[in-house]
Design an enzyme around this catalytic site. Sequence first.
Site, short mmCIF file in Angstrom:
data_model
loop_
_atom_site.label_atom_id
_atom_site.label_comp_id
_atom_site.label_asym_id
_atom_site.label_seq_id
_atom_site.Cartn_x
_atom_site.Cartn_y
_atom_site.Cartn_z
N GLY A 21 0.82 -1.21 0.00
CA GLY A 21 0.00 0.00 0.00
C GLY A 21 0.84 1.25 0.00
N GLY A 23 2.61 3.74 1.45
CA GLY A 23 3.16 4.02 2.77
C GLY A 23 3.52 5.48 2.98
CE LYS A 44 7.82 8.14 -3.35
NZ LYS A 44 8.44 7.52 -4.53
NE ARG A 114 3.88 9.32 -6.52
CZ ARG A 114 4.45 8.14 -6.32
NH1 ARG A 114 5.61 7.86 -6.89
NH2 ARG A 114 3.87 7.22 -5.57
NE ARG A 121 1.03 2.17 -6.78
CZ ARG A 121 2.24 2.69 -6.66
NH1 ARG A 121 3.31 1.94 -6.84
NH2 ARG A 121 2.39 3.96 -6.34
CG ASP A 189 5.10 -3.09 -4.99
OD1 ASP A 189 5.72 -4.15 -5.17
OD2 ASP A 189 5.60 -2.11 -4.40
CG ASP A 199 6.30 3.86 -7.04
OD1 ASP A 199 5.81 5.00 -6.93
OD2 ASP A 199 5.78 2.85 -6.54
#
Length: 438
Positions: A21, A23, A44, A114, A121, A189, A199
């Site tokens: 998940g 985080g 983020k 972002r 995902r 993920d 990511d």
Amino acid sequence: MQPYAACYAGHQFGHWAGQLGDGRAITLGEWDSGNEQTWELQLKGAGRTPYSRRADGRAVLRSSVREYLMSEAMHYLGVPTTRALSLVATGDQVMRDMFYNGNPEFEPGAIVMRVAPSFLRFGNFELLAARQENENLKNLTNWTIQQYFLHLQGEDKILLWFKEIVARTASLMVEWQRVGFVHGVMNTDNMSILGLTIDYGPYSFLDDYDPDFTPNTTDLPGRRYAFGQQPSIAYWNLGCLASAIAPLLSGTEEIVAALETFEDIYSTKYQSMLGNKLGLDKVKPEDIDLLVALEDMLTRIKPDMTIFYQLLIALPIHPEPEEAVLNHFKDSFYRAPEGKEQELFLNFIKTYQERIQKNSIGPEERITRMQKANPRFILRNYLLHQAIEELERGESTLFGKLQEAIKEPYSGKWDAFMVKRPNWASQKAGCSMLSCSS
């Protein structure tokens, strides 16, 4: 606003990790741009979420700068990616153990906003499949198709949707290989169902050409996510997604067949991409040996990938004395080839020159094609490291230059940065060595 953090699962380094998940990512909502395009806005590093586990949900300046600059750099390179809207220093000090080796230190905190049409995902679908929540899995799949794949209709739309994800993912891998990008942590993920680069953690561009290169210390010694492994890992990850959505289909034969189209799609696009990098009019069956020879030569000689292709663009079409050829490429060598390696290099250049003399396109079109396929500027890790060190001292000169340079990666405006990685950066933490916390 009604902020939320997404729950998903994933395979990490080839092993099922269960529920994960967001985080340290918090979605604020969606913005409708008015042209049938929506953007999900996500912070983020803003703090804890229900999926932070024992972590604090924060991000440090180091990792935030890396994501902010690289996601924009990839956009201007023409690689599908999430974007970065803003970068804000928080003024907080955040404790981080950069390499998980028992040496935590305080670092300045920062937050990136972002954006992407969606941050969904593979792992979002894996979680529901693992929980055997087939109704939720069906609802999420149908909603995803309706929101982002509206052109897919009919009873077989789920299968068509998976086929499109396969094609988009194959195309993304070709683009990563084209510019020499190494993601570093291709867990399921971290795989976008829209075929975006998502990511940014322990990533790197290649300096010297090395298919075994991984910038991620967590990936050693297995090098699962090394540069040369990325296409096969993408295929493996797509297999995990196929398994997750298989309960929505009447059988598995068709989805297995759809998965197996990956190799042909990737191979065809990859060969075409290499042909453009070499300035070929068209990749013909007889050119495959040349492409194989190119990769063999690059792997053994290990020149700087970006500089080598730029020098190839400027290479005279007619053969020259061997000494002149070696001198022409000298700025791309980290180690000058000798003996059999030198012979291998010169033989490739000779074969290449013979091939481009047979082109059905003129020299100008060949050069234009190569210039579009080969960036002159890449955001090298040592440049990022220097910019981060400056920012931590309160200076922003290099950061500002990089912010401008990433917007024009195919021009010669920023050729001051088109130099090989300096020796000091080869073993410098934050340059050659990164971790998942990067």
